[in-house]
Design an enzyme around this catalytic site. Structure first.
Site, mmCIF file in Angstrom:
data_model
loop_
_atom_site.group_PDB
_atom_site.id
_atom_site.type_symbol
_atom_site.label_atom_id
_atom_site.label_comp_id
_atom_site.label_asym_id
_atom_site.label_seq_id
_atom_site.Cartn_x
_atom_site.Cartn_y
_atom_site.Cartn_z
ATOM 1 N N ALA A 48 1.716 -3.986 12.577
ATOM 2 C CA ALA A 48 1.148 -2.695 12.590
ATOM 3 C C ALA A 48 -0.353 -2.645 12.508
ATOM 4 C CB ALA A 48 1.332 -2.293 11.300
ATOM 5 N N GLY A 88 5.355 -6.621 11.787
ATOM 6 C CA GLY A 88 6.475 -5.893 12.016
ATOM 7 C C GLY A 88 6.864 -6.293 13.501
ATOM 8 N N GLU A 111 2.179 -10.563 6.335
ATOM 9 C CA GLU A 111 1.801 -9.476 5.446
ATOM 10 C C GLU A 111 1.265 -9.894 4.039
ATOM 11 O OE1 GLU A 111 4.542 -9.591 7.282
ATOM 12 O OE2 GLU A 111 5.268 -7.840 8.247
HETATM 13 C C1 LIG Z 1 7.227 -4.571 17.739
HETATM 14 C C2 LIG Z 1 6.559 -3.348 17.544
HETATM 15 C C3 LIG Z 1 5.778 -3.150 16.162
HETATM 16 C C4 LIG Z 1 4.671 -2.778 15.922
HETATM 17 C C5 LIG Z 1 4.640 -1.607 15.187
HETATM 18 C C6 LIG Z 1 4.609 -1.989 13.974
HETATM 19 C C7 LIG Z 1 4.879 -0.887 13.043
HETATM 20 C C8 LIG Z 1 4.655 -1.194 11.729
HETATM 21 C C9 LIG Z 1 5.732 -1.213 10.740
HETATM 22 C C10 LIG Z 1 5.744 -1.960 9.811
HETATM 23 C C11 LIG Z 1 4.611 -2.828 9.038
HETATM 24 C C12 LIG Z 1 4.511 -3.984 9.308
HETATM 25 C C13 LIG Z 1 3.675 -4.916 8.745
HETATM 26 C C14 LIG Z 1 2.780 -5.466 9.692
HETATM 27 O O1 LIG Z 1 2.919 -5.569 10.830
HETATM 28 S S1 LIG Z 1 1.251 -5.998 8.906
HETATM 29 C C15 LIG Z 1 0.223 -6.517 10.200
HETATM 30 C C16 LIG Z 1 0.815 -8.159 10.381
HETATM 31 N N1 LIG Z 1 -0.097 -8.515 11.367
HETATM 32 C C17 LIG Z 1 -1.343 -9.112 11.060
HETATM 33 O O2 LIG Z 1 -1.490 -9.412 9.869
HETATM 34 C C18 LIG Z 1 -2.010 -9.765 12.315
HETATM 35 C C19 LIG Z 1 -3.469 -9.668 11.904
HETATM 36 N N2 LIG Z 1 -4.261 -10.134 13.116
HETATM 37 C C20 LIG Z 1 -4.421 -11.246 13.429
HETATM 38 O O3 LIG Z 1 -3.870 -12.296 12.645
HETATM 39 C C21 LIG Z 1 -5.328 -11.744 14.567
HETATM 40 O O4 LIG Z 1 -6.070 -10.675 14.722
HETATM 41 C C22 LIG Z 1 -4.683 -12.054 15.876
HETATM 42 C C23 LIG Z 1 -3.554 -11.169 16.067
HETATM 43 C C24 LIG Z 1 -3.900 -13.421 15.562
HETATM 44 C C25 LIG Z 1 -5.634 -12.310 16.880
HETATM 45 O O5 LIG Z 1 -6.616 -13.063 16.652
HETATM 46 P P1 LIG Z 1 -7.851 -13.333 17.499
HETATM 47 O O6 LIG Z 1 -7.704 -13.492 18.860
HETATM 48 O O7 LIG Z 1 -8.758 -14.670 16.623
HETATM 49 O O8 LIG Z 1 -8.719 -12.126 17.289
HETATM 50 P P2 LIG Z 1 -9.189 -11.097 16.067
HETATM 51 O O9 LIG Z 1 -8.727 -11.601 14.737
HETATM 52 O O10 LIG Z 1 -10.859 -11.316 16.146
HETATM 53 O O11 LIG Z 1 -8.683 -9.827 16.260
HETATM 54 C C26 LIG Z 1 -9.508 -8.996 17.404
HETATM 55 C C27 LIG Z 1 -9.489 -7.627 17.196
HETATM 56 O O12 LIG Z 1 -8.484 -6.913 16.897
HETATM 57 C C28 LIG Z 1 -8.147 -6.583 15.640
HETATM 58 N N3 LIG Z 1 -6.646 -6.602 14.928
HETATM 59 C C29 LIG Z 1 -6.226 -7.852 14.890
HETATM 60 N N4 LIG Z 1 -5.015 -7.589 14.531
HETATM 61 C C30 LIG Z 1 -4.955 -6.215 13.875
HETATM 62 C C31 LIG Z 1 -3.973 -5.408 13.402
HETATM 63 N N5 LIG Z 1 -2.884 -5.655 12.924
HETATM 64 N N6 LIG Z 1 -4.319 -4.240 13.052
HETATM 65 C C32 LIG Z 1 -5.711 -3.782 13.079
HETATM 66 N N7 LIG Z 1 -6.489 -4.303 13.970
HETATM 67 C C33 LIG Z 1 -6.175 -5.888 14.327
HETATM 68 C C34 LIG Z 1 -9.130 -7.290 14.677
HETATM 69 O O13 LIG Z 1 -9.857 -6.422 13.618
HETATM 70 C C35 LIG Z 1 -10.271 -7.355 15.682
HETATM 71 O O14 LIG Z 1 -11.056 -6.303 15.827
HETATM 72 P P3 LIG Z 1 -12.195 -6.116 16.187
HETATM 73 O O15 LIG Z 1 -13.099 -6.737 17.230
HETATM 74 O O16 LIG Z 1 -12.952 -4.750 16.014
HETATM 75 O O17 LIG Z 1 -13.088 -7.175 14.888
#
Ligand SMILES: CCCCCCCC/C=C\C=C\CC(=O)SCCNC(=O)CCNC(=O)[C@H](O)C(C)(C)COP(=O)(O)OP(=O)(O)OC[C@H]1O[C@@H](n2cnc3c(N)ncnc32)[C@H](O)[C@@H]1OP(=O)(O)O
Length: 713
Positions: A48, A88, A111
């Protein structure tokens, strides 16, 4: 074949709608025999959009029914996992009948790190697929695992090195017509563990201990427990209930703030306008570390782990051999934790790690990190030498925890290349790297140090130059209050308990025993606050008209340096021992001290202990922001979470202040300041007062209330 495409972290709601529409369309179309779900741009899904959690309806509740819809499809659904499948995203994959992953993909249910639990039936499906112990570990830690491990655990059916999507299509074609019942995880029983109840009880104790007051890991465990005790549908109901509790807890907001704060500090900027956009990092192909004490050893280990060739230098052969042994031991331990072992680190290869006492060997390194003890004269002598020996472009870093970067730089002919890199002990473990620019430090030097932090897998935070920088400067009033509380009637164990209950890994006195009381003693002697340079007739409990406690100095005079001497604020089983026990000697010493100084001991409650320690630290934080030493409150918070054991689920000191409410922080500081007018650390900072006066704005607006001119840099 119907193809569904998922986009990483784009509008979650749109992705959900597209999934639902696509599935329904595929189900209704007799020409579609199987479905394959993949992501766009080589990434399955990072879950998400975290920013959307403030609107609960958009997420947890919405995805669960879609995962169920996927699983109940009469046509085989295959997940093609590339890049990441997180949160998610992984829950969607768990609803699919088959999962195929690229060998370089990563998976996890992070999460819990955001203060939540996998709320789309993940806590119920994952234990059914990979068993309770492994599922519990993944769900309560949120760790990301590589595809190779996922295959071993049975989380994916296959891994491929080439085109995942083509492989998934092949698999989907192969399984058309095969029964789907055994592939539906909701219909599977949870695999048995010999004594499930005992296992879960033990796990609960461990999780609680590690969580240090963070709710999410405990509620994750409760959700997994539900999977072992109730049918699937009941477990899902319980999961939703627990998810809602977490969603409305302040902890989830704090943890999500911390997630973005860590990313925000990567976008550094100085008051003079330097930033990534004005500076590119220089490559660091070879580094040197000077001084192989505790810090130097950890820094060498960290560089070797990051595959940067290192020259490690000591003052003489005796120190060098001692340092070499210690570094080798650390590296062997690190290698054991890695898949390729010692070979992968290759630290016996002199081209990767060289030990020397010869300064001239530093002539070709790209970066030097000086890590000798905190003595300005010694540091200046070293930097003078470095400025003569090192190649013109080499970056000269000092691992000081408080000293003036400009003064150190003044000993060189290239102050623009001098920068502070404050590592935290143990340097190969702790994630924080405080990066301090001086008056002349170039943007390129800052960019290079930030890039180094990234290479070392650390969080670099750029700050300005002042005594103690950000972390230690905020720590001084905190520790000072802790000691004053002892003078007034408290005991070390009582103060530590309050701060550990708040969530700190260790309280101030245990911390000081661990770090060594002699470190601060030396520094205070250097500042003329104690020792032979203290003018005769100086009042015992006053310095420059301000309250001063000589208690830590007196302990050092009694040879009580903390763990290393088996005695400090506590007593220990032996020199170097780790088990702190309250010490009756110290208690009577404190009583005698109070009698000597005519202090009447009083009972101090937990609230006062907590507020005086934390609010004085926070107050210093506001002063730091006002002076332009850090460019935002998130910098202070990231420093405290990653370097000082501040409980992450409280979001850092400045975020915590925003949750307490600035008017309350101000009120309390005013009250304590009136009671202790000779303690400047309790006098509310002008910036805090201003923020209260303008109506306690949200934390993201704080910096807009500072005028540009207030920066001293
Ligand atoms: C299959 C379809 C499903 C999709 C729809 C889901 C609907 C949701 C329903 C249910 C809820 C579910 C619960 C969840 O999913 S909670 C979220 C779980 N995910 C995470 O915790 C992932 C978090 N992100 C990371 O661990 C990393 O960012 C990673 C993806 C591993 C990438 O790492 P890296 O390459 O080092 O890059 P950055 O961490 O610097 O990230 C780049 C920019 O992207 C932004 N970011 C990353 N993940 C998210 C996110 N989940 N939501 C919002 N933004 C995110 C991050 O802030 C960076 O942004 P910026 O450059 O502006 O700082």
């Amino acid at each position: 074949m119907e193809l569904l495409s998922l986009t990483v972290n784009s509008n979650s709601l749109a992705v959900l709608q597209a999934l639902e529409d696509g599935l329904k369309k595929a189900d209704a179309d007799p020409s579609v025999k199987a479905v394959m779900i993949c992501g766009e741009n080589g990434k399955f899904s990072a879950g998400a959009d975290i920013r959307g959690f403030s609107s609960p309806k958009r997420h947890g509740g919405a995805l669960g029914p879609i995962v169920s819809l996927i699983e109940s499809s009469e046509k085989p659904v295959v997940a093609a996992i590339e890049g990441v499948a997180l949160g998610g995203g992984l829950e969607v994959a768990l609803g699919c009948h088959y999962r195929i992953a690229h060998v370089k993909a990563w998976m996890g249910l992070p999460e819990v790190t955001l203060g939540l639990l996998p709320g789309a039936e993940g806590t119920q499906r994952l234990p059914r697929l990979i068993g309770v112990p492994t599922a519990l570990d993944m769900i309560t830690t949120g760790k990301h695992i590589p595809a190779t491990e996922a295959l071993k655990l049975g989380l994916v059916d296959e891994i491929v090195e080439e085109n995942t999507i083509e492989a998934a299509i092949r698999l989907a074609n192969k399984v058309i017509g095969q029964p789907l019942g055994p592939r539906r995880l909701s219909l599977k029983p949870v695999p048995k563990v010999p004594n499930m109840e005992a296992f879960l009880r033990e796990a609960a104790v461990k999780v609680k201990q590690q969580a240090r007051g963070c709710l999410a890991p405990e509620l994750c465990l409760q959700a997994v427990r539900a999977a072992t005790e109730t049918p699937f549908a009941e477990g899902v109901r319980r999961e939703r209930e627990l998810f809602r509790v977490l969603l409305s807890s302040g902890q989830a907001q704090a943890l999500q703030y911390a997630f973005f704060a860590e990313r925000a500090v990567h976008r550094w900027a100085t008051p003079a306008g330097a930033s990534w956009s004005s500076a590119a990092p220089q490559p660091v192909c070879k580094a040197a570390v000077i001084g192989l004490g505790t810090m130097g050893r950890g820094i060498v280990t960290s560089l070797v782990k990051a595959s940067i060739p290192v020259v490690a230098l000591e003052q003489d052969l005796e120190y060098l051999n001692k340092g070499r042994k210690a570094v080798m031991l650390l590296l062997e331990r690190e290698a054991m934790k890695m898949e390729g072992g010692a070979q992968s680190l290759d630290f016996h290869n002199p081209a990767r790690l060289q030990f020397t006492v010869d300064f001239d060997l530093l002539h070709d390194v790209d970066l030097v990190i000086e890590a000798v003890f905190e003595n300005m004269a010694l540091k200046k002598e070293i930097f003078h030498k470095l400025s003569k020996i090192c190649k013109p472009g080499a970056l000269l870093c000092t691992n000081t925890s408080a000293l003036n970067i400009d003064e150190i730089a003044s000993a060189t002919s290239r102050p623009q290349q001098v920068i502070g890199t404050h590592f935290f002990s143990p340097a190969h473990v702790m994630r924080l790297l405080e990066i301090i620019y001086g008056r002349h430090t170039s943007p390129t030097a800052i960019a290079t140090a930030m890039q180094l932090a990234k290479t070392l897998k650390k969080v670099g935070v750029v700050v300005g130059n002042c005594f103690g920088f950000v972390g230690n400067r905020m720590m001084f009033p905190y520790v000072q209050q802790a000691v004053f509380l002892l003078e007034e009637g408290s005991r070390p164990e009582a103060v530590d308990q309050v701060l550990e209950d708040f969530g700190f890994k260790i309280g101030p006195f245990r911390m000081s025993d661990l770090a060594g009381l002699d470190v601060g003693w030396r520094s205070r002697q250097g500042q003329g606050l104690t020792g032979p340079s203290l003018p005769a007739g100086t009042p015992a409990r006053q310095r420059q008209g301000q309250r001063y406690s000589p208690l830590p100095d007196l302990l050092c005079e009694h040879g009580r340096f903390g763990q290393k001497t088996a005695k400090g604020w506590y007593q220990y089983e032996k020199a170097g021992g780790r088990t702190a026990t309250p010490d009756p000697w110290l208690h009577s010493f404190l009583s005698r001290y109070r009698d000597t100084h005519g202090i009447k001991a009083r009972f101090i409650d937990q609230e006062e202990i907590l507020e005086r320690c934390l609010f004085s630290l926070i107050n210093e934080g506001f002063a730091i922001l006002a002076e332009g030493i850090a460019s935002g409150p998130e910098h202070l918070d990231v420093i405290y979470i990653n370097g000082y054991g501040w409980p992450r689920h409280r979001g850092g000191p400045m975020f915590y202040a925003s949750t307490v409410g600035l008017p309350r922080v101000l009120d309390k500081l005013q009250k304590y300041s009136e009671a202790h007018p000779d303690v400047p650390g309790l006098r509310p900072s002008a910036f805090l007062k201003k923020l209260v006066a303008v109506g306690n704005p949200p934390i993201k607006e704080w910096m807009s209330y500072l005028s540009q001119q207030s920066s001293k840099l």
